[in-house]
Structures are given as structure tokens and as C-alpha cells.
Design a protein around this motif. Structure first.
Motif, PDB file in Angstrom:
ATOM      1  N   GLY A   1       0.819  -1.198   0.000  1.00  0.00           N
ATOM      2  CA  GLY A   1       0.000   0.000   0.000  1.00  0.00           C
ATOM      3  C   GLY A   1       0.841   1.230   0.000  1.00  0.00           C
TER       4      GLY A   1
ATOM      5  N   ASN B   1     -14.167  -2.586  -0.575  1.00  0.00           N
ATOM      6  CA  ASN B   1     -13.369  -3.724  -1.049  1.00  0.00           C
ATOM      7  C   ASN B   1     -14.050  -4.521  -2.155  1.00  0.00           C
ATOM      8  OD1 ASN B   1     -10.755  -3.971  -0.185  1.00  0.00           O
ATOM      9  ND2 ASN B   1     -11.070  -5.932   0.846  1.00  0.00           N
TER      10      ASN B   1
ATOM     11  N   TYR C   1      -6.177  -6.726  -5.811  1.00  0.00           N
ATOM     12  CA  TYR C   1      -6.184  -7.057  -4.387  1.00  0.00           C
ATOM     13  C   TYR C   1      -4.772  -7.407  -3.931  1.00  0.00           C
ATOM     14  CZ  TYR C   1     -11.264  -7.111  -4.545  1.00  0.00           C
ATOM     15  OH  TYR C   1     -12.584  -6.749  -4.690  1.00  0.00           O
TER      16      TYR C   1
ATOM     17  N   ARG D   1      -1.896  -6.650   2.805  1.00  0.00           N
ATOM     18  CA  ARG D   1      -1.151  -5.714   3.635  1.00  0.00           C
ATOM     19  C   ARG D   1      -0.898  -6.387   4.982  1.00  0.00           C
ATOM     20  NH1 ARG D   1      -3.361   0.254   4.438  1.00  0.00           N
ATOM     21  NH2 ARG D   1      -5.069  -0.844   5.489  1.00  0.00           N
TER      22      ARG D   1
ATOM     23  N   ILE E   1      -6.719  -5.905   0.729  1.00  0.00           N
ATOM     24  CA  ILE E   1      -7.269  -4.583   0.435  1.00  0.00           C
ATOM     25  C   ILE E   1      -7.248  -4.369  -1.078  1.00  0.00           C
ATOM     26  CG2 ILE E   1      -6.988  -2.099   0.793  1.00  0.00           C
ATOM     27  CD1 ILE E   1      -5.690  -2.678   3.417  1.00  0.00           C
ATOM     28  N   SER E   2      -8.306  -3.769  -1.590  1.00  0.00           N
ATOM     29  CA  SER E   2      -8.389  -3.426  -3.005  1.00  0.00           C
ATOM     30  C   SER E   2      -7.529  -2.190  -3.279  1.00  0.00           C
ATOM     31  CB  SER E   2      -9.839  -3.151  -3.394  1.00  0.00           C
ATOM     32  OG  SER E   2      -9.932  -2.733  -4.735  1.00  0.00           O
ATOM     33  N   HIS E   3      -6.705  -2.269  -4.336  1.00  0.00           N
ATOM     34  CA  HIS E   3      -5.807  -1.172  -4.704  1.00  0.00           C
ATOM     35  C   HIS E   3      -6.135  -0.698  -6.131  1.00  0.00           C
ATOM     36  CE1 HIS E   3      -3.631  -2.514  -1.171  1.00  0.00           C
ATOM     37  NE2 HIS E   3      -2.839  -1.475  -1.257  1.00  0.00           N
TER      38      HIS E   3
ATOM     39  N   TYR F   1      -2.457   2.437  -4.886  1.00  0.00           N
ATOM     40  CA  TYR F   1      -2.874   2.958  -3.586  1.00  0.00           C
ATOM     41  C   TYR F   1      -4.233   2.355  -3.240  1.00  0.00           C
ATOM     42  CZ  TYR F   1      -5.446   6.333  -6.518  1.00  0.00           C
ATOM     43  OH  TYR F   1      -6.254   6.927  -7.450  1.00  0.00           O
ATOM     44  N   PRO F   2      -4.530   2.219  -1.951  1.00  0.00           N
ATOM     45  CA  PRO F   2      -5.747   1.510  -1.535  1.00  0.00           C
ATOM     46  C   PRO F   2      -7.010   2.315  -1.807  1.00  0.00           C
ATOM     47  CG  PRO F   2      -4.584   2.356   0.373  1.00  0.00           C
ATOM     48  CD  PRO F   2      -3.692   2.592  -0.801  1.00  0.00           C
TER      49      PRO F   2
ATOM     50  N   ASN G   1     -10.653   3.182  -0.402  1.00  0.00           N
ATOM     51  CA  ASN G   1     -11.394   3.169   0.853  1.00  0.00           C
ATOM     52  C   ASN G   1     -12.598   4.097   0.751  1.00  0.00           C
ATOM     53  OD1 ASN G   1     -10.259   5.780   1.221  1.00  0.00           O
ATOM     54  ND2 ASN G   1      -8.439   4.846   2.155  1.00  0.00           N
TER      55      ASN G   1
END
Length: 660
Positions: free
Chosen positions: A18, A161, A200, A203, A235-237, A292-293, A295
Motif C-alpha cells: 500500500g 473492497n 487485491y 497488507r 485490500i483493493s488497490h 494505492y488503496p 477506501n
């Protein structure tokens, strides 16, 4: 030390995924816009990533090993079935889109993997008409490329996500991709390809603290997420750049005969037998550090989609690089870490001078060959060694201890599987060396816990009977006066100023850091033994030479390529030790005329006179002295020895000879 440095480079790759970056690199190397600053979480400071030189060297060495193993077990390829279902030979197919075909591009963005909502205007991201298949001269830059940029409004499911997909359709001019429009849709005039454009990533959060105070410098929010989701969170990026390539290829492919990995992309029509144009989503130049994640603080995401034609040979290169290994048992974590490692290679390709890059590749291959030869000669030396005179046995045991520390350290830090296997093999080799330097026996009378035979170790006679054992003990006694105070100081420093997961991790990280910093001192006992014996003939010089050449290559690139300072110091200190070895080899030269314990020398006798004279019989007469100092004459003369004269009468008894 090489194993420790490699494990350190691999261990440093296990960092939290991330984070943002200053810009994004597009498929053609341009810089995209920055991600929003508020989306970047406050992660702990990452450890330095492995440099390009280490990655290239490691990758080439692994390729060599895999090639050697696969070539050993490889069998001839099975003949391709060129016959169809009815026994008739298969006919070569053709591209359904001939050269210079006019076509339209339709790009849709959706949360669903299977797209059907063609009438939703919010789903249509880009539409480009009248593209020419195989055109390399149109576009803004006259290279056949087009691009489109827009901000995507993302739904709540993607913020939480969820997945998001891109659907690409190429249709011949005048047709539409929607199958429900019967008048405008043709199956053979439509090419479709879709893909998930978010990625995905795992992290990892390592909960560390100061063992004395219990305090930590980690972000409280990260600590809370680790408590809620565990030490590993998926985490989805997002990366804002993606390139759509259509391969300019009209090869008459035969179904069932397309070589891998190209067969994954060549799609044949079930009725006509011809193949559709090849669409390839190219994200090779999207660096992992630029993701980058996603959110809940993000209301929209930037996306730049580029369209470019692609030649066949370049597509083959991209496809080979993007294809994952079929060895799925290694797990997805290995693939993630291999992606991180490939970033260093990509950065080197983008930023390094081409001539320096070519030199790096050539020297990397040479380095890998030397590394393999050093490994082979080290095994060969210890396997054929009969005498331990002049060799430090304690250094072998210390090497086993160092290998165990490195293995436990990389297991504790969750390093990738390939590094774990390589270090484990190194431990087995070091354990095998113990059987060569000591007599190992299994005591079956005194068992451990009443079940397992107790191993016993005894010094070999060639080590005990020589002065090597005395010098070896003396060298390690002097060495302990330096090592133990340094170890104590480093342990106190690590305990006071560094954070650890627990006391076990503190012991491992302290020992590993100490060995990485001061481990070169363990090479000095052999120097001391050489000094005392005034000889270096017992050393494995071939293996040392290969390792020294590798060290010199490391020195060359340590100051050319960006590397950690400790790595540069490590290369320099290894050079100093090897130069001392070379100095000892120069002052303790081999004397070919010296006779060894077997009565042999390095020089072969050239004549009978070169042999040492035989001892003369004990006598007090002048005739006997003259006989011992002069060669026998060609004919018998008066005064010659009795051995060279013909004897008259019976020989004298032994008592008369003594009396004479």
C-alpha cells in the motif's frame, strides 16, 4: 556472509503493501497524476527494497537452476494432432479482421464481471470510431495511439473492497456490440475482452514494540485495523493507468497448435474456425509502488485508458512476462513478492543507461556462473578432502550456527518460499560438512529420552595429531575477546532502540544483525592458522577465487547502482580479507623441491644422479672411503673395491669381515 546478505535483501521485501507515490508511470513511461493524499495510510517506515543488481543476479541464477533441472527431466514434445475430428487435416485459420479494417472501440466500466447493460450511459467510459486495424501512423503522436481520461464515480460496494471491471468491445464499422440489437450485431464482427482493473493486495501488519517500555511508533489506526482484521488484510488497490493493445497479427494459426502462453489469448470461432483479433490488457509498466488503496474516503477514481497497436514479437514478450508459474503450490504470496522484485528490474529498464544496463546483464550472467562454480568446487573440495591439517574446524561449526540463525530469521519474518528453500539447502550442506571434519557416530546404548540414538562427535586424527587444533583453539580464543564485547553492545543497542515482536524475535534479529555486521571476523581464524603454519596449500583456492571474483563484481556495481550503505561496506570488508589471503599466498609460496610426509616432491628426477646418494658402509680403510666417493671404473684395476673385483676362492666368513 553471502547467504546472510541475500536473506537480508529478501527479508526486507516483506513490508506492508500500500501507500501512495508522487506519480504514476503509464504504459509508455509517462507520469500520471498523483493519487489523493488523504487516501494514503500512515504505515510504518518500510525497509529498503532489494536493489536491481541483487534482483537481476538472483533471477538469472534461479533461471539457470530451473533450466538445468528441467533439461534433465525434459522429454521430447508430444506430436501435435494435426487432424480434425473426422480425420481430415486441420486447415490454417485466418484473422476475422483483415488488414486495414475500419472498426469502433467501445469501453464500459461496471461492477459486474458479465456486462449486459449497454443502454446505461453511466457505464460507457469511452467510444472511439473509425479506427484502422494495423494503423501505426494516426493519433496525436502519429504512433497509432489514442487515450481518454476521466474521473470514475465509484459506488459504495467498490469503496468497501468490491471489484470493478473494464469491458472492451471492438466492432467492425457500422456494427454495435449489443446482441439485443439484431440489425446491428454480428457475432463474427465483434471482439470482446474484460478484466478486473482493481488489484487485491495483502497488507501485513507486524505488531512490534519496545520490549523494555512496551511503546511502539506504529500508527494507532493501523494497530486497530490489525486487531479487527488480523495481521494480514486483503485490500483493493487502484492504479489510474491501463493500456488496451490490439495485436497486429495475421499469422495462420492452427487450432490446438498455438504455443503457450499465446494459446491463452488466441480465441477461435467455433463455427468458422477462424480466430478473433487478439486484445491484450497491458499493465506491465504499472509499478507496484504506484498502487494505492481504495477506501470510503474516495468518492471518485482517476482512470486513463490508452489504445495502441502492438506487434507480435512485443506481445510475445509481454505475455511471457505476465504469465504466472504453473507451480500453484507455492502460493499467491510468492507471486506478490515476485511482482515487488520485478519492480526493481522495471525501474532499471526505465532509468538506467542502455549501455550500463547491457553491461549489468552480461556481468550478472558471469556472476551467476561464478556463483555456481564456487558452490560446485566447495562441495568437491570437502568431499575429496582426506586430511584436515591447516583447516579451521571451528569455522565450519560457526558456519552451521550462522546458517541456522539465518534460516530461523527468514522463517520468523515470513520471507518467500524460494529463499526459504535455498537457505534450508545451505543448512543441509553445512551439516554435511560436519561429517567431513569430525567422526560422527550414533550411540545406541545411551539414547536421548530413551528413543533416539545419541550422536557423538570426535575430532579426526589428522586434526588432533597436527598443530592445527592448537592454532584453531588459540585463534578462536583471541577472537572471542573481540566478538563477545561487540555482541553484548549490539544486544543492548537492539533492546533499547529497536522494536520487536517478542523476545524470540529479538534474539533472532539481534544475532542476525550482528552476524551481518561483524560476521566477516569469523574468516580471520583461517588467516591465523595460515600464519602459524606458514602455508596456504591446504585451502580450496579454486572456490575462493570464484567467490572473490563475485565479490569484485559486487564492488563494481555497489558504487554504480543505488544500494544500502551496509551492503557496500560488506563488499569492501570481504575484499580486505581476500587480499590478506592473496598476500599470504604470495609470502608462503609453494616450494616444489620440498619433500612431503610421503617422501615425494613436486620436481620429478631427471637422471639417476639427481637421486640422493645411498649411504656408504661403515669402514675405516682408505680403500672403502675412496670406493664410497668415486664411481666404479669400467674395468677392474688394482686398489678398486672388492665388490668390483672378481673374487678368488671362497668368500670370507662374517667374523673375518668384522676383524678386518
Amino acid at each position: 556472509m553471502a547467504a546472510a546478505q541475500e536473506a537480508d535483501g529478501a527479508g526486507s521485501a516483506v513490508v506492508a503493501a500500500g501507500g501512495g507515490s508522487s506519480g504514476q508511470v503509464t504504459s509508455n513511461g509517462s507520469i500520471g497524476r498523483d493519487p489523493p493524499a488523504e487516501t494514503q495510510p500512515q504505515n510504518p517506515p518500510p525497509q529498503p527494497a532489494p536493489n536491481a543488481w541483487q534482483i537481476i543476479k538472483g533471477v538469472l541464477f534461479r533461471i539457470f537452476i530451473i533450466w538445468a533441472i528441467s533439461s534433465w527431466f525434459r522429454r521430447g514434445p508430444a506430436p501435435q494432432d494435426q487432424a480434425g475430428p473426422g480425420g481430415a487435416p486441420r486447415v490454417a485459420s485466418r484473422n476475422l479482421f483483415p488488414k486495414d479494417t475500419l472498426m469502433n472501440l467501445h469501453v464500459y466500466i461496471s461492477e459486474h464481471e458479465h456486462f449486459t447493460d449497454f443502454n446505461a450511459t453511466s457505464a460507457l467510459f469511452w467510444e472511439q470510431h473509425d479506427l484502422v486495424y494495423g494503423d501505426w501512423t494516426s493519433g496525436e503522436n502519429s504512433d497509432g495511439c489514442y487515450e481518454h481520461f476521466a474521473e470514475l464515480d465509484i459506488p459504495q460496494s467498490v469503496q468497501q473492497n468490491g471489484s470493478i471491471y473494464i469491458h472492451v468491445y471492438f466492432t467492425k464499422s457500422g456494427f454495435h456490440p449489443d446482441p439485443r440489437q439484431k440489425a446491428l450485431y454480428r457475432r463474427l464482427a465483434t471482439v470482446h475482452m474484460s478484466r478486473m482493473i482493481n488489484k487485491y493486495k495483502r497488507r501485513r501488519f507486524q505488531k512490534t514494540k519496545n520490549l523494555l517500555t512496551g511503546e511502539t511508533e506504529a500508527d494507532p489506526e493501523m494497530i486497530k485495523r490489525a486487531e479487527d482484521y488480523g495481521p494480514v488484510e486483503v485490500i483493493s488497490h487502484w492504479h489510474p493507468n491501463i493500456t488496451i493493445n490490439i495485436v497486429d497479427d495475421h499469422t495462420p494459426w492452427v487450432k490446438g497448435s498455438v504455443p503457450p502462453p499465446l494459446d491463452q489469448y488466441v480465441k477461435f470461432d467455433a463455427v468458422s474456425g477462424d480466430y478473433y483479433p487478439i486484445i491484450y490488457f497491458n499493465d506491465y509498466w504499472n509499478l507496484q509502488k504506484d498502487y494505492y488503496p481504495i477506501n470510503e474516503s474516495l468518492a471518485s477514481l482517476p482512470l486513463r485508458v490508452s489504445f495502441c497497436p502492438l506487434s507480435l514479437w512485443r506481445w510475445q514478450l509481454y505475455a511471457a512476462q505476465s504469465t504466472k508459474s504453473p507451480w500453484n503450490f507455492l502460493g499467491d504470496e510468492l507471486y506478490e513478492q515476485s511482482d515487488e522484485e520485478q519492480d526493481s528490474v522495471k525501474v532499471a529498464l526505465l532509468e538506467t543507461n542502455p549501455y550500463l544496463l547491457a553491461l549489468t546483464i552480461i556481468v550478472s550472467i558471469v556472476h551467476s556462473v561464478f556463483e555456481f562454480l564456487a558452490f560446485k568446487n566447495d562441495i568437491q573440495f570437502w568431499n575429496s578432502r582426506q586430511s584436515l591439517e591447516g583447516l579451521s574446524v571451528r569455522s565450519v561449526f560457526f558456519g552451521v550456527f550462522q546458517s541456522f540463525v539465518v534460516l530461523l530469521y527468514i522463517l520468523d519474518n515470513e520471507t518467500n518460499f524460494v529463499v526459504q528453500v535455498s537457505v534450508f539447502i545451505g543448512v543441509l550442506i553445512d551439516l554435511w560438512k560436519i561429517t567431513k571434519v569430525m567422526d560422527v557416530r550414533l550411540d545406541r546404548e545411551h539414547k536421548v529420552a530413551g528413543l533416539f540414538p545419541r550422536p557423538t562427535f570426535k575430532d579426526k586424527s589428522t586434526y588432533v595429531e597436527s598443530s592445527t587444533k592448537v592454532y584453531d583453539d588459540m585463534a578462536f580464543r583471541y577472537l572471542s575477546w573481540i566478538l563477545f564485547p561487540l555482541l553484548g553492545c549490539y544486544a543492548v543497542y537492539s533492546l533499547l532502540y529497536l522494536e520487536h515482536k517478542g523476545w524470540y524475535s529479538w534474539v533472532l534479529s539481534m544475532l542476525y544483525g550482528f552476524l551481518l555486521t561483524f560476521g566477516f571476523i569469523t574468516m580471520t581464524p583461517q588467516l591465523f592458522i595460515n600464519y602459524k603454519l606458514k602455508s596456504v596449500a591446504h585451502l580450496p583456492w579454486r572456490m575462493l577465487t570464484y567467490k572473490a571474483l563475485n565479490t569484485f563484481i559486487d564492488d563494481l556495481f555497489a558504487f554504480v547502482i543505488k544500494m544500502p550503505v551496509m551492503y557496500r561496506i560488506g563488499c569492501l570488508r570481504d575484499d580486505v580479507v581476500f587480499f590478506i589471503y592473496l598476500y599470504q599466498r604470495w609470502i608462503y609460496r609453494v616450494d616444489p623441491t620440498r619433500v612431503n610426509e610421503f617422501g615425494m616432491s613436486g620436481e620429478a628426477p631427471t637422471a639417476a644422479g639427481a637421486l640422493p646418494p645411498a649411504p656408504a658402509p661403515t669402514t675405516t680403510t682408505a680403500t672403502a672411503r675412496e670406493e664410497a666417493s668415486t664411481p666404479p671404473p669400467t674395468r677392474p684395476t688394482q686398489g678398486a673395491s672388492s665388490d668390483s673385483e672378481p673374487q678368488e676362492g671362497p668368500p670370507k666368513p662374517a667374523e673375518d669381515k668384522k676383524r678386518d
